[in-house]
Motif scaffolding. Sequence first.
Motif, short mmCIF file in Angstrom:
data_model
loop_
_atom_site.label_atom_id
_atom_site.label_comp_id
_atom_site.label_asym_id
_atom_site.label_seq_id
_atom_site.Cartn_x
_atom_site.Cartn_y
_atom_site.Cartn_z
N VAL A 142 0.86 -1.18 0.00
CA VAL A 142 0.00 0.00 0.00
C VAL A 142 0.90 1.23 0.00
O VAL A 142 1.88 1.30 0.74
CB VAL A 142 -0.92 0.01 1.25
N HIS B 164 -10.42 4.07 -6.26
CA HIS B 164 -9.19 3.29 -6.46
C HIS B 164 -8.93 2.36 -5.28
O HIS B 164 -7.82 1.82 -5.15
CB HIS B 164 -8.01 4.22 -6.68
N LEU C 62 -3.30 4.04 -0.72
CA LEU C 62 -3.76 3.45 -1.98
C LEU C 62 -3.11 2.09 -2.17
O LEU C 62 -1.88 1.96 -2.03
CB LEU C 62 -3.40 4.35 -3.16
N ILE D 232 -10.21 8.77 -4.54
CA ILE D 232 -9.37 7.84 -3.79
C ILE D 232 -10.13 6.56 -3.48
O ILE D 232 -9.62 5.45 -3.63
CB ILE D 232 -8.83 8.52 -2.51
N GLY E 231 -8.86 3.15 -2.07
CA GLY E 231 -8.04 3.77 -1.05
C GLY E 231 -8.83 4.48 0.03
O GLY E 231 -10.05 4.38 0.11
N ILE F 224 -3.09 9.69 2.66
CA ILE F 224 -3.77 8.96 1.59
C ILE F 224 -3.14 7.58 1.51
O ILE F 224 -1.91 7.45 1.45
CB ILE F 224 -3.62 9.69 0.25
#
Length: 96
Positions: free
Chosen positions: A27, A72, A91, A69, A74, A89
Amino acid sequence: LQGRGQIALRTRVVRNYTLRAQRHRLVLQLNITDNGPGIAPELTDTLFLPMITSGQGSGLGLSIAQTLIAQHGGLIECQSEPGNTTFSILLPLTTP
């Protein structure tokens, strides 16, 4: 920040992290930190809702960022106090 503050971007890879109830091998964590006045405490619970603003914008930026986000897979979070506001953030870099 009105030209007087600093913004720092920091990235790192986190291994074996669970996002949205799914385990990911890798991640990306992106932290965006500034040393501005911080976010008013009364805004923190509604920060990512549309039309929420401190008076300087339209109130759509964080709502749109959160939507993109999430699309995706996230997550975006915020921690703020005067002189130190960080948006994190997360992801996924691999498929679950």
